[in-house]
Design a protein around this motif. Structure first.
Motif, PDB file in Angstrom:
ATOM      1  N   LEU A  94      21.905  81.129  59.248  1.00 26.13           N
ATOM      2  CA  LEU A  94      21.387  80.958  60.478  1.00 26.13           C
ATOM      3  C   LEU A  94      21.537  81.957  61.459  1.00 26.13           C
ATOM      4  O   LEU A  94      20.681  82.388  62.099  1.00 26.13           O
ATOM      5  CB  LEU A  94      21.703  79.325  60.998  1.00 26.13           C
ATOM      6  CG  LEU A  94      21.226  78.553  60.146  1.00 26.13           C
ATOM      7  CD1 LEU A  94      22.027  77.139  60.400  1.00 26.13           C
ATOM      8  CD2 LEU A  94      19.799  78.098  60.217  1.00 26.13           C
ATOM      9  N   PHE A  95      22.904  82.353  61.624  1.00 26.99           N
ATOM     10  CA  PHE A  95      23.313  83.328  62.646  1.00 26.99           C
ATOM     11  C   PHE A  95      22.689  84.847  62.257  1.00 26.99           C
ATOM     12  O   PHE A  95      23.819  85.640  62.298  1.00 26.99           O
ATOM     13  CB  PHE A  95      24.617  83.114  63.088  1.00 26.99           C
ATOM     14  CG  PHE A  95      24.784  81.630  63.580  1.00 26.99           C
ATOM     15  CD1 PHE A  95      23.889  80.827  63.927  1.00 26.99           C
ATOM     16  CD2 PHE A  95      26.198  81.084  63.778  1.00 26.99           C
ATOM     17  CE1 PHE A  95      24.031  79.572  64.661  1.00 26.99           C
ATOM     18  CE2 PHE A  95      26.475  80.025  64.133  1.00 26.99           C
ATOM     19  CZ  PHE A  95      25.313  79.141  64.462  1.00 26.99           C
ATOM     20  N   ILE A  96      21.663  85.288  62.106  1.00 23.29           N
ATOM     21  CA  ILE A  96      21.191  86.678  61.782  1.00 23.29           C
ATOM     22  C   ILE A  96      20.828  87.377  62.876  1.00 23.29           C
ATOM     23  O   ILE A  96      20.601  88.432  62.731  1.00 23.29           O
ATOM     24  CB  ILE A  96      20.183  86.506  60.705  1.00 23.29           C
ATOM     25  CG1 ILE A  96      19.005  85.813  61.035  1.00 23.29           C
ATOM     26  CG2 ILE A  96      20.534  85.799  59.338  1.00 23.29           C
ATOM     27  CD1 ILE A  96      17.782  85.870  60.127  1.00 23.29           C
ATOM     28  N   SER A  97      20.572  86.817  63.872  1.00 22.07           N
ATOM     29  CA  SER A  97      20.132  87.388  65.184  1.00 22.07           C
ATOM     30  C   SER A  97      21.230  88.246  65.797  1.00 22.07           C
ATOM     31  O   SER A  97      22.341  87.645  66.194  1.00 22.07           O
ATOM     32  CB  SER A  97      19.437  86.750  66.030  1.00 22.07           C
ATOM     33  OG  SER A  97      19.058  87.340  67.278  1.00 22.07           O
ATOM     34  N   PRO A  98      21.131  89.564  66.205  1.00 24.29           N
ATOM     35  CA  PRO A  98      22.172  90.092  67.212  1.00 24.29           C
ATOM     36  C   PRO A  98      22.205  89.604  68.510  1.00 24.29           C
ATOM     37  O   PRO A  98      23.116  89.913  69.255  1.00 24.29           O
ATOM     38  CB  PRO A  98      21.474  91.462  67.395  1.00 24.29           C
ATOM     39  CG  PRO A  98      19.968  91.550  67.004  1.00 24.29           C
ATOM     40  CD  PRO A  98      19.947  90.262  66.047  1.00 24.29           C
ATOM     41  N   ASP A  99      21.227  88.635  69.011  1.00 20.81           N
ATOM     42  CA  ASP A  99      21.298  88.023  70.134  1.00 20.81           C
ATOM     43  C   ASP A  99      22.174  86.599  70.106  1.00 20.81           C
ATOM     44  O   ASP A  99      22.239  86.099  71.437  1.00 20.81           O
ATOM     45  CB  ASP A  99      19.892  87.749  70.738  1.00 20.81           C
ATOM     46  CG  ASP A  99      18.830  89.094  70.661  1.00 20.81           C
ATOM     47  OD1 ASP A  99      19.463  89.924  71.269  1.00 20.81           O
ATOM     48  OD2 ASP A  99      17.878  89.095  70.612  1.00 20.81           O
ATOM     49  N   VAL A 100      22.677  86.405  69.262  1.00 19.46           N
ATOM     50  CA  VAL A 100      23.485  85.156  69.013  1.00 19.46           C
ATOM     51  C   VAL A 100      24.716  85.472  69.699  1.00 19.46           C
ATOM     52  O   VAL A 100      25.331  86.439  69.556  1.00 19.46           O
ATOM     53  CB  VAL A 100      23.841  84.608  67.740  1.00 19.46           C
ATOM     54  CG1 VAL A 100      24.948  83.693  67.416  1.00 19.46           C
ATOM     55  CG2 VAL A 100      22.615  84.178  66.889  1.00 19.46           C
ATOM     56  N   PRO A 101      25.125  84.802  70.666  1.00 18.40           N
ATOM     57  CA  PRO A 101      26.271  84.838  71.459  1.00 18.40           C
ATOM     58  C   PRO A 101      27.339  85.090  70.922  1.00 18.40           C
ATOM     59  O   PRO A 101      28.115  84.104  70.298  1.00 18.40           O
ATOM     60  CB  PRO A 101      26.456  83.812  72.660  1.00 18.40           C
ATOM     61  CG  PRO A 101      25.616  82.510  72.170  1.00 18.40           C
ATOM     62  CD  PRO A 101      24.505  83.372  71.101  1.00 18.40           C
TER      63      PRO A 101
END
Length: 327
Positions: free
Chosen positions: A47-54
């Motif tokens: 799920l956490f594949i985005s570089p924008d995940v804090p």
């Protein structure tokens, strides 16, 4: 001697496999090629594949953000398909159905609602669409249904994935494509030889907004060539507010397809079953089907789904005949 527990593909639980195979009528090949069980910390990496995940400096996801997703540790199934923007390689994006879903949070009201979030998409990442991996046998069903010959020398992987199915569909615009609201519904149709793509919701087939450059979703654009016909087949609904949203989504999605000089039709479920997968399963389990063999049941369902698709309305007729009377 006690009987060994039945093993399901990709570590799926008994309940998950029954949901897919029995509850939605999905072919075992599609389940084994596309659906897997995840639990513990593993869903986070999907799920956490985005570089924008804090994240903190050390790379760990910040606790406040992580707290929203703790429920995924209880497990669930994940589905992801092939990427039309990357030569049909496996797509990183997918969707997760948690065994312990969270409640939705209303940002405007600043409070939790009573509505469950059944499916989780990777946060802070644009939504994609799902092109399921196909087996050789299911490809043959599609080929027979649309009378389009299969290519020679198809490569089938050890897991049963027949490489090249969607590229073949792309090359043959005479094959119509059904757009469904959800992956299971697309899989139920693919299981019966209908070409279907799963959208992550009714608005998932287009991008942009009504007043500014609304276009067909980039994942669907490769298929929108040669005047291909698209059939939009969304859920049956009785709530007026939801029906209005569905009506608007169909019209706006349809217009983005027409903008690429492709045909659009709208198929409407008769109800009361909500989704096409529910309707298919209901047909299989109907009283007049109980005395039929499995082959006869399959033929009956295929005939009725074919009739539903053939009765689809043009977009203009749908706008005229299916407009909800009240919002």
């Amino acid at each position: 001697m006690s009987k060994a527990p039945q093993q399901y593909p990709n570590n799926l639980t008994s309940a998950e496999y029954r949901e897919l195979a029995v509850g939605s009528g999905i072919h075992p090949d599609l389940i084994s090629l596309n659906y897997i069980h995840l639990e513990g910390d593993v869903p986070y990496s999907y799920l956490f594949i985005s570089p924008d995940v804090p994240r903190k400096n050390a790379g760990r996801v910040r606790e406040g953000f992580l707290k929203q997703y703790r429920h995924v540790e209880a497990g669930g199934w994940w589905v992801s398909g092939l990427d039309p923007q990357n030569n049909w390689e496996p797509m990183e994006w997918g969707r997760f159905k948690s065994a312990a879903p969270r409640f939705n949070y209303d940002k405007q009201k600043g409070q939790q609602t009573e509505k469950l979030v059944k499916y989780e998409s990777p946060p802070k990442t644009p939504n994609r669409v799902t092109y399921h991996r196909m087996s050789l046998g299911l490809w043959q069903l599609v080929s027979q249904r649309y009378n389009v010959p299969m290519p020679d020398n198809i490569i089938a992987c050890d897991d049963g994935h027949a490489i090249g199915f969607w590229a073949w569909v792309q090359r043959h615009p005479q094959i119509p494509i059904i757009l469904c609201e959800g992956e299971k519904k697309a899989a139920a149709l693919l299981s019966r030889g209908f070409v279907a793509i799963g959208l992550p919701g009714i608005w998932g087939g287009r991008v942009g907004n009504k007043n500014c450059n609304e276009t067909l979703h980039p994942d669907l654009v490769p298929m929108a060539t040669g005047g291909r016909k698209f059939i939009i087949l969304f859920d049956y609904e009785t709530k007026l507010k939801t029906r209005w949203h569905i009506y608007q989504a169909i019209i706006r999605t349809g217009r983005t397809i027409q903008a690429l000089k492709c045909d659009v039709e709208v198929a409407c479920l008769p109800g009361p079953e909500k989704g096409i997968d529910d309707w298919i399963v209901a047909l299989q389990n109907a009283d007049d089907s109980k005395k039929l063999s499995e082959l006869e049941k399959a033929a009956k369902v295929s005939q009725l789904v074919t009739a539903l698709i053939q009765d689809a309305l043009s977009l203009s007729d749908y706008m005229l005949l299916q407009r909800p009377r009240h919002r």
